[in-house]
Design an enzyme around this catalytic site. Structure first.
Site, mmCIF file in Angstrom:
data_model
loop_
_atom_site.group_PDB
_atom_site.id
_atom_site.type_symbol
_atom_site.label_atom_id
_atom_site.label_comp_id
_atom_site.label_asym_id
_atom_site.label_seq_id
_atom_site.Cartn_x
_atom_site.Cartn_y
_atom_site.Cartn_z
ATOM 1 N N GLY A 1 50.379 -1.662 23.945
ATOM 2 C CA GLY A 1 49.098 -1.200 24.480
ATOM 3 C C GLY A 1 49.337 -0.453 25.784
ATOM 4 N N SER A 2 48.551 0.586 26.022
ATOM 5 C CA SER A 2 48.770 1.402 27.224
ATOM 6 C C SER A 2 47.452 1.984 27.721
ATOM 7 C CB SER A 2 49.749 2.527 26.908
ATOM 8 O OG SER A 2 49.279 3.229 25.770
ATOM 9 N N ASN B 1 43.971 1.073 30.259
ATOM 10 C CA ASN B 1 43.821 0.859 31.696
ATOM 11 C C ASN B 1 44.577 -0.401 32.152
ATOM 12 O OD1 ASN B 1 41.189 -0.162 33.830
ATOM 13 N ND2 ASN B 1 42.371 1.688 34.191
ATOM 14 N N GLY C 1 46.595 -2.264 30.148
ATOM 15 C CA GLY C 1 47.943 -2.230 29.574
ATOM 16 C C GLY C 1 48.914 -1.503 30.506
ATOM 17 N N ALA D 1 41.532 -3.874 36.429
ATOM 18 C CA ALA D 1 42.854 -3.234 36.427
ATOM 19 C C ALA D 1 43.031 -2.238 37.577
ATOM 20 C CB ALA D 1 43.069 -2.549 35.082
ATOM 21 N N LYS E 1 33.019 -14.093 28.925
ATOM 22 C CA LYS E 1 32.425 -13.540 30.157
ATOM 23 C C LYS E 1 32.005 -12.087 29.954
ATOM 24 C CE LYS E 1 35.979 -10.905 31.288
ATOM 25 N NZ LYS E 1 35.979 -9.469 31.548
HETATM 26 N N1 LIG Z 1 40.740 -2.727 32.101
HETATM 27 C C1 LIG Z 1 40.618 -3.891 32.702
HETATM 28 O O1 LIG Z 1 40.243 -3.967 33.881
HETATM 29 C C2 LIG Z 1 40.957 -5.145 31.971
HETATM 30 C C3 LIG Z 1 41.044 -5.196 30.593
HETATM 31 N N2 LIG Z 1 41.354 -6.375 29.968
HETATM 32 C C4 LIG Z 1 41.459 -6.453 28.514
HETATM 33 O O2 LIG Z 1 42.638 -5.805 28.080
HETATM 34 C C5 LIG Z 1 42.448 -5.310 26.755
HETATM 35 C C6 LIG Z 1 42.896 -3.860 26.717
HETATM 36 O O3 LIG Z 1 42.092 -3.116 27.598
HETATM 37 P P1 LIG Z 1 42.585 -1.827 28.375
HETATM 38 O O4 LIG Z 1 44.060 -1.834 28.567
HETATM 39 O O5 LIG Z 1 41.733 -1.740 29.591
HETATM 40 O O6 LIG Z 1 42.281 -0.649 27.344
HETATM 41 P P2 LIG Z 1 41.308 0.619 27.562
HETATM 42 O O7 LIG Z 1 39.933 0.238 27.194
HETATM 43 O O8 LIG Z 1 41.531 1.226 28.881
HETATM 44 O O9 LIG Z 1 41.904 1.704 26.580
HETATM 45 C C7 LIG Z 1 41.707 1.805 25.243
HETATM 46 C C8 LIG Z 1 43.068 1.791 24.587
HETATM 47 O O10 LIG Z 1 42.907 1.739 23.174
HETATM 48 C C9 LIG Z 1 43.809 2.646 22.581
HETATM 49 N N3 LIG Z 1 43.346 2.976 21.244
HETATM 50 C C10 LIG Z 1 42.336 3.820 20.893
HETATM 51 N N4 LIG Z 1 42.224 3.855 19.547
HETATM 52 C C11 LIG Z 1 43.172 3.012 19.059
HETATM 53 C C12 LIG Z 1 43.536 2.588 17.757
HETATM 54 N N5 LIG Z 1 42.919 3.038 16.667
HETATM 55 N N6 LIG Z 1 44.550 1.695 17.622
HETATM 56 C C13 LIG Z 1 45.172 1.195 18.707
HETATM 57 N N7 LIG Z 1 44.878 1.546 19.976
HETATM 58 C C14 LIG Z 1 43.872 2.433 20.139
HETATM 59 C C15 LIG Z 1 43.845 3.803 23.539
HETATM 60 O O11 LIG Z 1 44.989 4.591 23.315
HETATM 61 C C16 LIG Z 1 43.899 3.063 24.864
HETATM 62 O O12 LIG Z 1 45.224 2.699 25.152
HETATM 63 C C17 LIG Z 1 40.969 -5.529 26.416
HETATM 64 O O13 LIG Z 1 40.835 -6.680 25.612
HETATM 65 C C18 LIG Z 1 40.323 -5.762 27.770
HETATM 66 O O14 LIG Z 1 39.194 -6.620 27.696
HETATM 67 C C19 LIG Z 1 41.626 -7.501 30.669
HETATM 68 C C20 LIG Z 1 41.580 -7.504 32.033
HETATM 69 C C21 LIG Z 1 41.223 -6.341 32.792
HETATM 70 O O1 LIG Z 2 38.245 -8.201 32.183
HETATM 71 C C1 LIG Z 2 38.017 -7.536 33.165
HETATM 72 C C2 LIG Z 2 38.245 -8.027 34.532
HETATM 73 O O2 LIG Z 2 38.950 -9.231 34.557
HETATM 74 C C3 LIG Z 2 37.470 -6.165 33.027
HETATM 75 O O3 LIG Z 2 36.212 -6.229 32.483
HETATM 76 P P1 LIG Z 2 35.526 -4.899 31.887
HETATM 77 O O4 LIG Z 2 36.168 -4.682 30.531
HETATM 78 O O5 LIG Z 2 34.072 -5.189 31.828
HETATM 79 O O6 LIG Z 2 35.875 -3.801 32.846
#
Ligand SMILES: NC(=O)C1=CN([C@@H]2O[C@H](COP(=O)(O)OP(=O)(O)OC[C@H]3O[C@@H](n4cnc5c(N)ncnc54)[C@H](O)[C@@H]3O)[C@@H](O)[C@H]2O)C=CC1
Ligand SMILES: O=C(CO)COP(=O)(O)O
Length: 388
Positions: free
Chosen positions: A37-38, A40, A42, A181, A233
Site C-alpha cells: 500500500g502506498s 497517504n 501507507g 498521516a 471510530k
Molecule cells: N491517511 C491517514 O491519516 C490514515 C489512514 N489509515 C488507514 O490506512 C488505510 C490506508 O489508507 P491510506 O494509506 O491513507 O490510503 P489513501 O486513502 O490515501 O489512498 C488510497 C490508496 O488506494 C490505492 N488504490 C486505489 N485503487 C486501488 C485498487 N483497486 N486496488 C488497490 N489499491 C488501490 C491508491 O493507489 C492509494 O494508494 C485505510 O484503512 C485508512 O483508514 C490509518 C491511519 C491514518
Molecule cells: O485514521 C485516521 C487517523 O488516525 C485518519 O482518519 P480519516 O481517514 O478520517 O482521515
C-alpha cells in the site's frame, strides 16, 4: 523493474556483534520488510519504517513498497516518479520517504522475499490483494494490518486482520492509533497501539520497527479490540462531520463522540466478549476517536455532505475533495449496519444506524441530532444493556 538497495550494515556487522562466521554460528537472518500500500498513511508508514531499518541491525535496509500503479497527469508512472524523486507526489507530496524505500508496482514481486508484511490499503481492496498473493509469500512471514475497516460475509463480520490470517495462513497483528498521516509525516509527536494475539515477542518486533522519537508505540494483547476501535471510530467521525456541517457547536459534537464511544465499546464487546475495556483508553481508542472527529477525512467530507443538505453524494465529495484518497467511514457504516440488521441490534445502536441511513439518503443530515422514531434511544444515556 524496480531497483534495489544494498545494506549499509551488512552481515559482517551483525557477525561482529553476536556469533558470526568467526565462532561458527551463522548470524541471525535479517528481517525484510514490505509495505503493501502506498496511499497517504501507507507512504508515511514506509517513511517511519525506512528510517528505523537503517538504524536497526536486525532488519535489511531496503523497504519495498507496493504501489497500485497509476499514470500521473504528466504521463509518468507513479512508481517511477517515487523511485526518481523519493517522494509520493500524489498521496504524500513534499515529503521524502528515505532513499531505502523502493516503490514496486509488481505486487507478487514486492511480497515474495519479505518476512514482515505491513498491510496498509483502503479496506475494500484487501480481499482482492490477498487472493493475488496466496501461496506467493514466505511461509514464515508475519503480518501487521494498519487498515481501518472490516468485511461482512454471509457467516458474519470479518476483521481485516482475520481476512489476512485466514486467506494467507499467517499470523497478523494490528497497529492503530491517533495517527493523521500528514501530521506524522512532518514528525509531530503521536502515539499508536499494536494489538497482538499470542506472541509478545512478535509484537515487540513490530514495536521496534515502528517506534521512533515522534511515534510512541505500545502493545496490548487484544487484536479485536484495537482493530474495532480503529474501524468504528470512522463511523463516529462521519457523525461528527455532519454536526460540524449543521453548525451545531462543540457541545453537540462532544455528545456525538461520547455516544459514539459507547456504541463502539458495546458493538466490540457484543462481537468479541474478549475485548478489554482498557483498550478504549489506549491511543487506538479514545485518542483516535478525538483526532479523527477533529481533523480526519471522514469528518471533512461529512461536513461538506451536511452543508449541501445531503444533495451531493459521498462518492462525489470523496472524488472531489480527496483526489484519490479513500473514505472508510461510509462503507464501514454500511458494513456495521448489515451486522446490526442481521443480529436484530439496530435499535441498540441508534448512532451507527442513523449514520448509515443518512449516508444512503434515507434520512436527512439533520437526523443525526433529532430524537425521532428512527432513533428511539438516541439521546437516552441509561440503557439497561450490560454492554453499554
Ligand atoms: N491517511 C491517514 O491519516 C490514515 C489512514 N489509515 C488507514 O490506512 C488505510 C490506508 O489508507 P491510506 O494509506 O491513507 O490510503 P489513501 O486513502 O490515501 O489512498 C488510497 C490508496 O488506494 C490505492 N488504490 C486505489 N485503487 C486501488 C485498487 N483497486 N486496488 C488497490 N489499491 C488501490 C491508491 O493507489 C492509494 O494508494 C485505510 O484503512 C485508512 O483508514 C490509518 C491511519 C491514518
Ligand atoms: O485514521 C485516521 C487517523 O488516525 C485518519 O482518519 P480519516 O481517514 O478520517 O482521515
Amino acid at each position: 523493474m524496480a531497483p534495489s538497495v544494498e545494506d549499509s550494515n551488512n552481515n559482517t556487522a551483525a557477525a561482529a556483534i553476536g556469533g558470526g562466521v568467526e565462532n561458527g554460528t551463522p548470524p541471525p537472518e535479517k528481517s525484510r520488510v514490505t509495505v503493501v500500500g502506498s496511499g497517504n498513511w501507507g507512504s508515511v508508514a514506509a517513511k517511519l519504517i525506512a528510517s528505523n531499518t537503517l538504524k536497526l541491525n536486525s532488519f535489511h535496509d531496503e523497504v519495498r513498497m507496493w504501489v497500485f500503479e497509476e499514470t500521473l497527469p504528466t504521463g509518468e508512472k507513479l512508481s517511477e516518479v517515487i523511485n526518481r524523486t523519493n517522494e509520493n507526489v500524489k498521496y504524500l507530496p513534499g515529503i521524502k520517504l528515505g532513499k531505502n524505500v523502493i516503490a514496486d508496482p509488481n505486487l507478487e514481486n514486492a511480497v515474495k522475499d519479505a518476512n514482515m508484511l505491513v498491510f496498509v490499503t483502503p479496506h475494500q481492496f484487501m480481499e482482492g490483494i490477498c487472493k493475488r498473493i496466496v501461496g506467493k509469500i514466505r511461509k514464515d512471514a508475519e503480518a501487521i494490518s494498519l487498515i481501518k475497516g472490516m468485511e461482512v460475509k454471509k457467516e458474519g463480520p470479518c476483521m481485516i486482520s482475520s481476512l489476512i490470517s485466514e486467506q494467507l495462513g499467517i499470523n497478523c497483528c494490528v497497529l492503530m492509533g491517533a495517527n493523521i498521516a500528514n501530521e506524522i509525516a512532518v514528525e509531530k509527536f503521536s502515539e499508536a497501539t499494536v494489538g497482538y494475539r499470542k506472541s509478545k515477542d512478535i509484537a515487540e518486533k513490530w514495536v521496534q520497527l515502528f517506534n521512533i522519537s515522534y511515534f510512541n508505540v505500545s502493545a496490548v494483547q487484544d487484536v479485536e479490540g484495537v482493530e474495532l476501535c480503529g474501524t468504528l471510530k470512522n463511523v463516529v467521525a462521519i457523525a461528527a462531520g455532519l454536526v460540524d456541517g449543521l453548525e451545531m457547536g462543540n457541545n453537540t459534537k462532544a455528545a456525538i463522540m461520547r455516544i459514539g464511544l459507547r456504541e463502539m465499546k458495546a458493538f466490540s464487546k457484543l462481537l468479541f466478549p474478549s475485548v478489554k475495556d482498557s483498550t478504549f483508553f489506549e491511543s487506538c481508542g479514545v485518542a483516535d476517536l478525538i483526532t479523527t472527529c477533529l481533523g480526519g477525512r471522514n469528518r471533512k467530507c461529512a461536513e461538506a455532505f451536511a452543508r449541501n443538505g445531503g444533495k451531493r453524494s459521498f462518492d462525489e465529495l470523496e472524488a472531489e475533495m480527496l483526489q484519490g484518497q479513500k473514505l472508510q467511514g461510509v462503507s464501514t457504516a454500511k458494513e456495521v449496519y448489515e451486522v446490526l440488521r442481521h443480529r436484530g441490534w439496530l435499535e441498540l445502536f441508534p448512532l451507527f444506524s442513523t449514520v448509515h441511513e443518512i449516508c444512503i439518503g434515507r434520512l436527512p443530515p439533520t437526523a443525526i441530532v433529532e430524537y425521532s422514531e428512527h432513533t428511539p434511544k438516541f439521546s437516552l444515556v441509561g440503557g439497561s444493556n450490560q454492554f453499554f
